[in-house]
Motif scaffolding. Structure first.
Motif, PDB file in Angstrom:
ATOM      1  N   GLN A   4      39.117  46.117  40.245  1.00 41.63           N
ATOM      2  CA  GLN A   4      38.896  47.018  39.299  1.00 41.63           C
ATOM      3  C   GLN A   4      40.520  47.394  38.665  1.00 41.63           C
ATOM      4  O   GLN A   4      40.840  47.566  37.644  1.00 41.63           O
ATOM      5  CB  GLN A   4      38.548  48.238  39.887  1.00 41.63           C
ATOM      6  CG  GLN A   4      38.213  49.365  38.751  1.00 41.63           C
ATOM      7  CD  GLN A   4      37.799  50.839  39.537  1.00 41.63           C
ATOM      8  OE1 GLN A   4      37.518  50.764  40.386  1.00 41.63           O
ATOM      9  NE2 GLN A   4      37.582  51.670  38.525  1.00 41.63           N
ATOM     10  N   GLN A   5      41.403  47.109  39.707  1.00 40.54           N
ATOM     11  CA  GLN A   5      42.593  47.379  39.401  1.00 40.54           C
ATOM     12  C   GLN A   5      43.200  46.377  38.558  1.00 40.54           C
ATOM     13  O   GLN A   5      43.950  46.837  37.466  1.00 40.54           O
ATOM     14  CB  GLN A   5      43.696  47.734  40.830  1.00 40.54           C
ATOM     15  CG  GLN A   5      43.499  48.942  41.536  1.00 40.54           C
ATOM     16  CD  GLN A   5      44.247  48.885  42.778  1.00 40.54           C
ATOM     17  OE1 GLN A   5      44.940  48.052  42.995  1.00 40.54           O
ATOM     18  NE2 GLN A   5      43.867  49.829  43.488  1.00 40.54           N
ATOM     19  N   VAL A  13      46.725  51.139  31.424  1.00 44.24           N
ATOM     20  CA  VAL A  13      47.206  52.250  31.827  1.00 44.24           C
ATOM     21  C   VAL A  13      47.840  53.430  31.254  1.00 44.24           C
ATOM     22  O   VAL A  13      47.638  54.583  31.217  1.00 44.24           O
ATOM     23  CB  VAL A  13      48.158  51.904  33.150  1.00 44.24           C
ATOM     24  CG1 VAL A  13      48.369  52.972  34.008  1.00 44.24           C
ATOM     25  CG2 VAL A  13      47.051  50.977  33.971  1.00 44.24           C
ATOM     26  N   VAL A  14      48.664  53.089  30.469  1.00 44.10           N
ATOM     27  CA  VAL A  14      49.610  53.898  29.635  1.00 44.10           C
ATOM     28  C   VAL A  14      48.715  54.413  28.552  1.00 44.10           C
ATOM     29  O   VAL A  14      48.800  55.764  28.558  1.00 44.10           O
ATOM     30  CB  VAL A  14      50.744  53.011  28.910  1.00 44.10           C
ATOM     31  CG1 VAL A  14      51.463  53.988  27.757  1.00 44.10           C
ATOM     32  CG2 VAL A  14      52.017  52.500  29.926  1.00 44.10           C
ATOM     33  N   GLY A  15      47.920  53.668  28.184  1.00 48.62           N
ATOM     34  CA  GLY A  15      46.996  54.363  26.935  1.00 48.62           C
ATOM     35  C   GLY A  15      45.995  55.693  27.729  1.00 48.62           C
ATOM     36  O   GLY A  15      45.561  56.760  27.191  1.00 48.62           O
ATOM     37  N   GLU A 121      47.089  57.089  39.744  1.00 51.92           N
ATOM     38  CA  GLU A 121      45.512  57.109  39.720  1.00 51.92           C
ATOM     39  C   GLU A 121      44.855  56.167  38.988  1.00 51.92           C
ATOM     40  O   GLU A 121      43.994  55.357  39.523  1.00 51.92           O
ATOM     41  CB  GLU A 121      45.109  58.544  39.270  1.00 51.92           C
ATOM     42  CG  GLU A 121      43.758  58.829  38.992  1.00 51.92           C
ATOM     43  CD  GLU A 121      43.208  60.169  38.264  1.00 51.92           C
ATOM     44  OE1 GLU A 121      41.968  60.253  38.085  1.00 51.92           O
ATOM     45  OE2 GLU A 121      43.957  60.853  38.168  1.00 51.92           O
ATOM     46  N   PHE A 122      45.465  55.780  37.595  1.00 52.34           N
ATOM     47  CA  PHE A 122      44.756  54.676  37.040  1.00 52.34           C
ATOM     48  C   PHE A 122      44.857  53.318  37.253  1.00 52.34           C
ATOM     49  O   PHE A 122      44.294  52.421  37.145  1.00 52.34           O
ATOM     50  CB  PHE A 122      45.079  55.097  35.362  1.00 52.34           C
ATOM     51  CG  PHE A 122      44.111  56.470  35.208  1.00 52.34           C
ATOM     52  CD1 PHE A 122      43.197  56.673  35.261  1.00 52.34           C
ATOM     53  CD2 PHE A 122      45.203  57.167  34.361  1.00 52.34           C
ATOM     54  CE1 PHE A 122      42.482  57.711  34.815  1.00 52.34           C
ATOM     55  CE2 PHE A 122      44.863  58.384  33.758  1.00 52.34           C
ATOM     56  CZ  PHE A 122      43.390  58.839  34.134  1.00 52.34           C
ATOM     57  N   PRO A 127      51.530  46.400  41.352  1.00 58.06           N
ATOM     58  CA  PRO A 127      52.438  46.027  40.187  1.00 58.06           C
ATOM     59  C   PRO A 127      51.942  46.700  38.684  1.00 58.06           C
ATOM     60  O   PRO A 127      53.050  47.094  38.092  1.00 58.06           O
ATOM     61  CB  PRO A 127      52.170  44.503  40.172  1.00 58.06           C
ATOM     62  CG  PRO A 127      51.871  44.380  41.431  1.00 58.06           C
ATOM     63  CD  PRO A 127      50.698  45.232  41.574  1.00 58.06           C
ATOM     64  N   VAL A 128      51.032  46.796  38.402  1.00 61.01           N
ATOM     65  CA  VAL A 128      50.572  47.246  37.059  1.00 61.01           C
ATOM     66  C   VAL A 128      51.096  48.661  37.088  1.00 61.01           C
ATOM     67  O   VAL A 128      51.553  49.247  36.119  1.00 61.01           O
ATOM     68  CB  VAL A 128      49.064  47.184  36.734  1.00 61.01           C
ATOM     69  CG1 VAL A 128      48.816  48.010  35.350  1.00 61.01           C
ATOM     70  CG2 VAL A 128      48.667  45.758  36.346  1.00 61.01           C
ATOM     71  N   THR A 129      50.634  49.588  38.077  1.00 62.34           N
ATOM     72  CA  THR A 129      51.393  51.100  38.147  1.00 62.34           C
ATOM     73  C   THR A 129      52.846  51.081  37.848  1.00 62.34           C
ATOM     74  O   THR A 129      53.196  51.909  37.281  1.00 62.34           O
ATOM     75  CB  THR A 129      50.842  51.436  39.651  1.00 62.34           C
ATOM     76  OG1 THR A 129      49.598  51.512  39.609  1.00 62.34           O
ATOM     77  CG2 THR A 129      51.250  53.128  39.631  1.00 62.34           C
ATOM     78  N   THR A 130      53.632  50.029  38.767  1.00 65.84           N
ATOM     79  CA  THR A 130      54.903  49.967  38.760  1.00 65.84           C
ATOM     80  C   THR A 130      55.396  49.774  37.283  1.00 65.84           C
ATOM     81  O   THR A 130      56.318  50.496  36.789  1.00 65.84           O
ATOM     82  CB  THR A 130      55.533  49.049  39.577  1.00 65.84           C
ATOM     83  OG1 THR A 130      55.086  49.600  40.963  1.00 65.84           O
ATOM     84  CG2 THR A 130      57.146  49.125  39.514  1.00 65.84           C
ATOM     85  N   SER A 131      54.758  49.085  36.548  1.00 65.10           N
ATOM     86  CA  SER A 131      55.111  48.544  35.151  1.00 65.10           C
ATOM     87  C   SER A 131      54.927  49.806  34.357  1.00 65.10           C
ATOM     88  O   SER A 131      55.649  50.011  33.416  1.00 65.10           O
ATOM     89  CB  SER A 131      54.377  47.255  34.745  1.00 65.10           C
ATOM     90  OG  SER A 131      54.993  47.107  33.469  1.00 65.10           O
ATOM     91  N   ALA A 132      53.768  50.375  34.536  1.00 60.54           N
ATOM     92  CA  ALA A 132      53.474  51.503  33.592  1.00 60.54           C
ATOM     93  C   ALA A 132      54.487  52.719  33.948  1.00 60.54           C
ATOM     94  O   ALA A 132      54.723  53.280  32.817  1.00 60.54           O
ATOM     95  CB  ALA A 132      51.823  51.888  33.969  1.00 60.54           C
TER      96      ALA A 132
END
Length: 427
Positions: A4-5, A13-15, A121-122, A127-132
């Motif tokens: 899911q992540q 994620v930013v959106g 949370e999203f 890594p996606v979280t860090t990038s966001a």
């Protein structure tokens, strides 16, 4: 969970973070505004300034969220117009520019704290979280830096313009007199052309924000002339602009004047002057000059809390107790609830009951006088008074027992919903 992540990109994620901000916008603005007022208390001295700050904060949030999600360049960042207006108003009111920039930094910290929590949370912490988070921090920092630069320029330009004219210089003299940084009354009298050793009556006046600033200047001059017909024994007058829609006015008077709020309100209506007016009490000498100004300021704050439908003219003599209590609106709301019980519920029936009881108690408990004042039958007054006292739930018959209820009733008359308890909806 990992699948899911992985399904979410940095852009997604930013959106999602931006959409969550939009969903909870009103609540977030309230929290952010409270945070800025708490950490920069000089910005929390006036209901009108708080309203302007919240408007600018709302617009900045919307623009920042747009910038967060698009590929616009740094040079494309533009401070919202209402944020620039707020900066100019602070310059006119001699609020330090450092307070404005500090508020932006506090707001930035609050935005990032919430935004990063949403991103975690999203994004799920990978890594996606860090990038966001990196994207949010970088874009937010660029936006705030550019906006702070622009509102800083607007502040300085307005400050130079304001101080550069005679009104601005006179305002500086008055500011020093009021905050005690100068006690040279002789020099101040010469600069202001106003007799500081006399008795004084201070007046705060303001127009609606939609009125053109040039028109507001004319209106304030017309108000001074109109009040000059009321206080015709004045030994001098002093009119000082506070900002483009607000001014302070002093009358130098030989004795304590009688301020008839109803008559002055009629005078404003007859002359079609689109202003609201708050009178202080009478004071003598430099100390009295300061005291009457502080009293007028308290009355103005009370009038602003009452909203657009409040009285156009208020006098400190008539509302002094409520004006003092209204400096802590939450405590005043609790006081009203304690004193009036179920009568403090905001509905139309209680409105009539409160007003009838207020007039009855103010008229020495005369049913006949209250009936004449309200234009209803005596039996109607008796019925409403009985119903109102039942809702209060306490007796006001003993000597002095009606003091607090009368004060609470006056607060509800002046402030309405601001101190009342909302009516519960249907279950």
């Amino acid at each position: 969970m990992e699948q899911q992540q992985a399904a979410h990109s940095t852009e997604e994620v930013v959106g999602m973070v931006a959409q969550t901000f939009l969903r909870d916008r009103d609540q977030f603005i309230d929290q952010l505004s409270h945070l800025m007022r708490t950490q920069v208390p000089i910005l929390d001295q006036d209901p009108r300034l708080r309203e302007l700050m919240e408007a600018g904060t709302t617009d900045n949030l919307m623009e920042a969220l747009q910038y967060l999600q698009n590929e616009a360049a740094e040079d494309d960042v533009r401070a919202p117009e209402r944020a620039l207006v707020y900066a100019r108003i602070l310059a006119q009111r001699d609020v330090p520019a450092s307070a404005l920039i500090r508020a932006y930094r506090v707001g930035q910290a609050g935005f990032l704290d919430t935004g990063m929590r949403y991103a975690i949370e999203f994004g799920g912490g990978g890594p996606v979280t860090t990038s966001a988070i990196v994207h949010i921090v970088n874009r937010t920092s660029v936006y705030i830096d550019r906006v702070c630069e622009q509102v800083g320029v607007a502040y300085e330009e307005e400050r130079d313009r304001w101080v550069g004219n005679r009104g601005g210089l006179r305002q500086q003299w008055v500011t020093r007199l009021l905050n005690g940084t100068t006690t040279d009354a002789d020099a101040a009298e010469q600069a202001l052309r106003y007799p500081l050793s006399r008795g004084h009556l201070a007046i705060d006046t303001w127009t609606d924000p939609h009125i053109d600033p040039a028109k507001a200047v004319e209106v304030f001059d017309q108000l001074r002339a109109a009040l000059g017909t009321v206080f015709d024994r004045a030994l001098g007058t002093l009119l000082i602009p506070v900002d483009e829609h607000e001014a302070r006015l002093w009358f130098a008077l030989p004795g304590e004047p009688s301020v008839d709020s109803a008559a002055i309100e009629q005078l404003l209506a007859d002359r079609a002057l689109p202003v609201r007016v708050a009178f202080g009490g009478h004071g003598t000498g430099l100390a009295g000059f300061r005291r009457t100004a502080a009293q007028a300021d308290r009355v103005r704050r009370l009038a602003l809390l009452s909203g657009d439908h409040g009285a156009r003219v208020l006098s400190y003599h008539d509302v002094s107790a409520v004006a003092l209590l209204a400096s802590d609106i939450d405590t005043l709301r609790e006081f009203v609830a304690d004193e009036l019980g179920e009568l403090a519920v905001d509905n139309e029936r209680n409105l009539w009951l409160r007003e009838t009881l207020r007039v009855f108690l103010a008229g020495n408990r005369s049913y006949a006088a209250a009936a004449t004042r309200l234009g209803v039958h005596r039996n109607t007054v008796q019925y409403r008074v009985r119903q109102a006292l039942n809702l209060i739930g306490v007796s006001t018959d003993s000597p002095g027992a009606d003091l607090y209820p009368r004060l609470a009733l006056q607060a509800t008359q002046l402030l309405g919903a601001a101190v009342l308890r909302p009516e519960s909806g249907p279950n």
